[in-house]
Design a protein around this motif. Structure first.
Motif, PDB file in Angstrom:
ATOM      1  N   ASN A 127      56.968 -45.068  36.424  1.00 42.48           N
ATOM      2  CA  ASN A 127      57.432 -45.138  35.043  1.00 42.48           C
ATOM      3  C   ASN A 127      57.429 -43.771  34.351  1.00 42.48           C
ATOM      4  N   GLY A 128      57.166 -42.697  35.122  1.00 35.58           N
ATOM      5  CA  GLY A 128      57.208 -41.361  34.551  1.00 35.58           C
ATOM      6  C   GLY A 128      55.880 -40.840  34.068  1.00 35.58           C
ATOM      7  N   LEU A 129      54.864 -41.717  34.003  1.00 32.77           N
ATOM      8  CA  LEU A 129      53.532 -41.235  33.655  1.00 32.77           C
ATOM      9  C   LEU A 129      52.942 -40.443  34.817  1.00 32.77           C
ATOM     10  N   VAL A 174      50.444 -37.538  25.378  1.00 33.44           N
ATOM     11  CA  VAL A 174      49.453 -38.583  25.110  1.00 33.44           C
ATOM     12  C   VAL A 174      48.770 -38.966  26.428  1.00 33.44           C
ATOM     13  N   TYR A 175      47.462 -39.246  26.362  1.00 37.30           N
ATOM     14  CA  TYR A 175      46.713 -39.536  27.587  1.00 37.30           C
ATOM     15  C   TYR A 175      45.697 -40.641  27.347  1.00 37.30           C
ATOM     16  N   SER A 176      45.242 -41.222  28.436  1.00 30.99           N
ATOM     17  CA  SER A 176      44.346 -42.375  28.374  1.00 30.99           C
ATOM     18  C   SER A 176      42.889 -41.947  28.489  1.00 30.99           C
ATOM     19  N   ASP A 177      42.012 -42.931  28.319  1.00 30.47           N
ATOM     20  CA  ASP A 177      40.598 -42.711  28.591  1.00 30.47           C
ATOM     21  C   ASP A 177      40.378 -42.452  30.080  1.00 30.47           C
ATOM     22  N   ILE A 178      39.291 -41.781  30.384  1.00 28.23           N
ATOM     23  CA  ILE A 178      38.811 -41.622  31.754  1.00 28.23           C
ATOM     24  C   ILE A 178      38.206 -42.946  32.229  1.00 28.23           C
ATOM     25  N   GLN A 179      38.429 -43.270  33.507  1.00 27.58           N
ATOM     26  CA  GLN A 179      37.804 -44.429  34.135  1.00 27.58           C
ATOM     27  C   GLN A 179      37.220 -44.012  35.477  1.00 27.58           C
ATOM     28  N   LEU A 180      35.996 -44.396  35.763  1.00 30.11           N
ATOM     29  CA  LEU A 180      35.416 -44.144  37.079  1.00 30.11           C
ATOM     30  C   LEU A 180      36.035 -45.081  38.106  1.00 30.11           C
ATOM     31  N   ILE A 181      36.101 -44.610  39.359  1.00 27.31           N
ATOM     32  CA  ILE A 181      36.694 -45.440  40.422  1.00 27.31           C
ATOM     33  C   ILE A 181      35.748 -45.646  41.602  1.00 27.31           C
ATOM     34  N   ALA A 182      34.588 -44.995  41.598  1.00 27.70           N
ATOM     35  CA  ALA A 182      33.593 -45.182  42.665  1.00 27.70           C
ATOM     36  C   ALA A 182      32.329 -44.445  42.257  1.00 27.70           C
ATOM     37  N   MET A 241      56.622 -46.570  26.596  1.00 22.96           N
ATOM     38  CA  MET A 241      55.331 -46.428  27.257  1.00 22.96           C
ATOM     39  C   MET A 241      54.262 -46.093  26.227  1.00 22.96           C
ATOM     40  N   LYS A 242      53.087 -46.688  26.366  1.00 26.21           N
ATOM     41  CA  LYS A 242      52.028 -46.461  25.410  1.00 26.21           C
ATOM     42  C   LYS A 242      50.701 -46.347  26.141  1.00 26.21           C
ATOM     43  N   LEU A 243      49.960 -45.329  25.828  1.00 35.37           N
ATOM     44  CA  LEU A 243      48.641 -45.141  26.385  1.00 35.37           C
ATOM     45  C   LEU A 243      47.617 -45.253  25.267  1.00 35.37           C
ATOM     46  N   SER A 244      46.425 -45.714  25.621  1.00 36.91           N
ATOM     47  CA  SER A 244      45.356 -45.905  24.649  1.00 36.91           C
ATOM     48  C   SER A 244      44.239 -44.901  24.894  1.00 36.91           C
ATOM     49  N   TYR A 271      28.215 -36.103  40.234  1.00 33.31           N
ATOM     50  CA  TYR A 271      29.684 -36.026  40.209  1.00 33.31           C
ATOM     51  C   TYR A 271      30.252 -37.409  40.492  1.00 33.31           C
ATOM     52  N   TYR A 272      31.217 -37.823  39.646  1.00 35.84           N
ATOM     53  CA  TYR A 272      31.821 -39.143  39.778  1.00 35.84           C
ATOM     54  C   TYR A 272      33.341 -39.010  39.871  1.00 35.84           C
ATOM     55  N   PRO A 273      33.973 -39.694  40.827  1.00 36.28           N
ATOM     56  CA  PRO A 273      35.441 -39.693  40.886  1.00 36.28           C
ATOM     57  C   PRO A 273      36.014 -40.529  39.754  1.00 36.28           C
ATOM     58  N   MET A 274      37.070 -40.031  39.133  1.00 35.28           N
ATOM     59  CA  MET A 274      37.649 -40.716  37.973  1.00 35.28           C
ATOM     60  C   MET A 274      39.160 -40.560  37.974  1.00 35.28           C
ATOM     61  N   VAL A 275      39.806 -41.360  37.108  1.00 37.06           N
ATOM     62  CA  VAL A 275      41.254 -41.252  36.897  1.00 37.06           C
ATOM     63  C   VAL A 275      41.553 -41.365  35.412  1.00 37.06           C
ATOM     64  N   PHE A 276      42.708 -40.851  35.044  1.00 40.58           N
ATOM     65  CA  PHE A 276      43.307 -41.130  33.742  1.00 40.58           C
ATOM     66  C   PHE A 276      44.801 -40.897  33.883  1.00 40.58           C
ATOM     67  N   ALA A 277      45.560 -41.205  32.848  1.00 38.94           N
ATOM     68  CA  ALA A 277      47.011 -41.029  32.890  1.00 38.94           C
ATOM     69  C   ALA A 277      47.465 -40.201  31.695  1.00 38.94           C
ATOM     70  N   ILE A 278      48.539 -39.446  31.904  1.00 41.05           N
ATOM     71  CA  ILE A 278      49.163 -38.641  30.853  1.00 41.05           C
ATOM     72  C   ILE A 278      50.648 -39.004  30.797  1.00 41.05           C
ATOM     73  N   ASP A 279      51.177 -39.093  29.604  1.00 39.83           N
ATOM     74  CA  ASP A 279      52.623 -39.136  29.435  1.00 39.83           C
ATOM     75  C   ASP A 279      53.093 -37.687  29.305  1.00 39.83           C
TER      76      ASP A 279
END
Length: 314
Positions: A215-217, A248-256, A1-4, A235-243
């Motif tokens: 996948n365990g993330l 290791v974790y990803s960039d933040i992304q807005l979702i709405a 697994m790889k996060l950017s 205030y903006y809703p966002m997501v990111f992922a962590i292993d």
């Protein structure tokens, strides 16, 4: 697994990226609540099942006050009503999770500031039980910390923190893992390392909910926020992922964003552009329901593309 992970991104940059995606937000609906007098219901949780009922917990509050209760609601003929016999918790901003099959419910407890006259302080508190009716207080977090969250990792428990002040500024997210809830402590929370490079010092954010992906993330639903030149909050809703195995974790992304929801009232003029991520229910068709508090006065639900699906195929 790889996060950017790239350099820290501001709200303005994230808004530009989100606009380029042209993401669909559909089936937007206001949730209608009764049985609470003239009080507002906002900053709701996602829908969850308890003893064969589908339940939503919501922050119930007068428009001119910060003193709120968490009430558990069930839907009856399209309207959400307080669930008969359910406890009422003197908290703000409810959340829930399940760890080893046990229900965990929490929220923000406010209390008089120890040094500022008429000021308030806050902390996150947690209840546990086999169901809502049996909830008992089991942990009180550090003074001054909101957005403390727990998640079942199957081989332990993930802990998401949000210190402010010397360590976290206006609010930054930290992550650690423990073997069980028995290891949860204030020193552990205070020593949890931050996820660096998520927020510039002028902005802030926090985790609202975490989902263990196939996948365990960990998929983290949260919010990122800023002030504008007039002092209004955004205030903006966002997501990111962590292993959780490597940190290791990803960039933040807005979702709405706010204008994708229905127009409505606001608690104050400076809170009009507020979407507070309450919870997410993922569906097998690649969509998800986002439950959100809107402008600190209303609750709405919208259908969005499942924001964790791309992380789940890494």
């Amino acid at each position: 697994m790889k996060l950017s992970k790239s350099a820290v991104k501001t709200c303005e940059q994230l808004l530009m990226e989100y606009a380029m995606k042209d993401a669909a937000v559909t089936d937007v609906a206001k949730l209608i609540f009764t049985g609470v007098g003239d009080k507002d219901v906002y900053n709701i949780t996602a829908l969850f099942e308890d003893e064969k009922d589908w339940v939503i917990a919501g922050r119930v509050e007068s428009r001119d006050s910060e003193h709120s209760d968490v009430v558990f609601f069930v839907e009856r003929d399209g309207v959400w009503v307080p669930r008969e016999g359910a406890p009422t918790l003197e908290l703000q901003d409810p959340f829930f999770t399940k760890i080893n099959g046990e229900l965990i419910v929490g929220g923000v407890q406010i209390y008089p500031h120890p040094t500022k006259a008429e000021g308030l302080m806050w902390r996150t508190v947690f209840y546990r039980g086999k169901n809502i009716a049996n909830l008992e207080l089991f942990f009180t977090g550090p003074d001054g910390m909101k957005d403390l969250r727990l998640v079942d990792l199957k081989d332990g428990v993930g802990v998401l923190t949000r210190p402010q002040g010397d360590k976290g500024g206006r609010g930054k997210i930290g992550f650690t893992r423990i073997a069980s809830l028995d290891e949860l402590s204030i020193p552990l929370i205070e020593e949890t390392p931050l996820l660096e490079g998520q927020f510039i010092d002028a902005e802030w954010g926090g985790a609202n909910e975490a989902h263990l992906l196939k996948n365990g993330l960990l998929g983290v639903l949260g919010h990122i926020a800023s002030f504008d030149d007039a002092g209004d909050r955004h205030y903006y809703p966002m997501v990111f992922a962590i292993d959780p195995a490597t940190g290791v974790y990803s960039d933040i992304q807005l979702i709405a964003v706010r204008n994708q929801f229905l127009p409505g009232v606001a608690k104050r003029a400076d809170l009009e552009d507020v979407v507070f991520s309450g919870g997410l229910v993922r569906h097998k068709d690649g969509t998800a329901h986002l439950y959100a508090g809107i402008s600190d006065a209303e609750a709405q639900r919208a259908t969005i593309p499942d924001p964790f699906a791309p992380f789940e195929i890494l």
